[in-house]
Design an enzyme around this catalytic site. Sequence first.
Site, mmCIF file in Angstrom:
data_model
loop_
_atom_site.group_PDB
_atom_site.id
_atom_site.type_symbol
_atom_site.label_atom_id
_atom_site.label_comp_id
_atom_site.label_asym_id
_atom_site.label_seq_id
_atom_site.Cartn_x
_atom_site.Cartn_y
_atom_site.Cartn_z
ATOM 1 N N GLU A 1 -0.735 8.759 1.988
ATOM 2 C CA GLU A 1 -0.514 7.421 1.274
ATOM 3 C C GLU A 1 -0.235 7.458 -0.087
ATOM 4 O OE1 GLU A 1 -3.524 4.414 3.088
ATOM 5 O OE2 GLU A 1 -4.602 6.287 3.207
ATOM 6 N N GLU B 1 -6.462 8.400 10.399
ATOM 7 C CA GLU B 1 -7.831 7.585 10.327
ATOM 8 C C GLU B 1 -8.394 7.030 11.396
ATOM 9 O OE1 GLU B 1 -5.577 7.965 6.027
ATOM 10 O OE2 GLU B 1 -5.066 7.746 8.125
#
Length: 255
Positions: free
Chosen positions: A113, A133
């Site tokens: 990210e 995730e």
Amino acid sequence: MSIVFTEDRGHVRHVVLNRPEKRNAMNQELLRALREALREAKDDGEVHCLVLRGEGPVFSAGVDLVELGESAGALGALRPFRDVFLDCANLCEEMPKPVVCQIHRACIGGALEVALGCDLRIASSDSQVGLPEVKFGIIPDVGGSTRLPAVVGLGRAKDLIMTARLIDAAEAERIGLINRVVAPEELEAATQALVDELTANSHIAVGRAKRVIDASARPTIAQSLEMEISVQEFCIAAARASAEAQAEPQEAMAG
């Protein structure tokens, strides 16, 4: 040596993650130091290009799961943990100078990210990347759900995020997630060659072109980033409620 250190090579600044004993897992200490280093690079007029890389066996294994678990368990602690994380990705994206992320071996979860906030990503051929995730009942909430579709397209972003699968460097390059892939022993030289291409041009024009391109690709990024954390809070609350519901029958049987 500091948990994040910098090296200046002419007008190019290398910002280096330096927690190799933990595979550069991103805890609050590392993230705060990274944020400060990025702010200094952004404000330094002598820095025309920035390279983000990691010391040790991997670029970064992602978020420090122990610290994340503590934050998720404390009411009101998730947003502060997430905010410093997001600041790092946002600073990479917002500074009016090119940011190159040099990836070796692994760039997983929160590390990816942050890398998505960079302009260009170059990786060794033995690298793996991904956003796993949802496997843990959460979502990519520090820009991954917002930035990945703009980089690889909506369908591919859904594939990567919703399956939680990791992909190798070759596939990442094929779908546009990685810009260049080279043999591990060539990574440093290839990064320098890419930097040389960038800095051969007007640094002012390159930086301003970057801002226009990003604005056109992500016109509603602020709203999407806020949605990410709202959804994350929902996911964590749902997981907590489920765990409590499962615990109740066991407590009743024990009684």
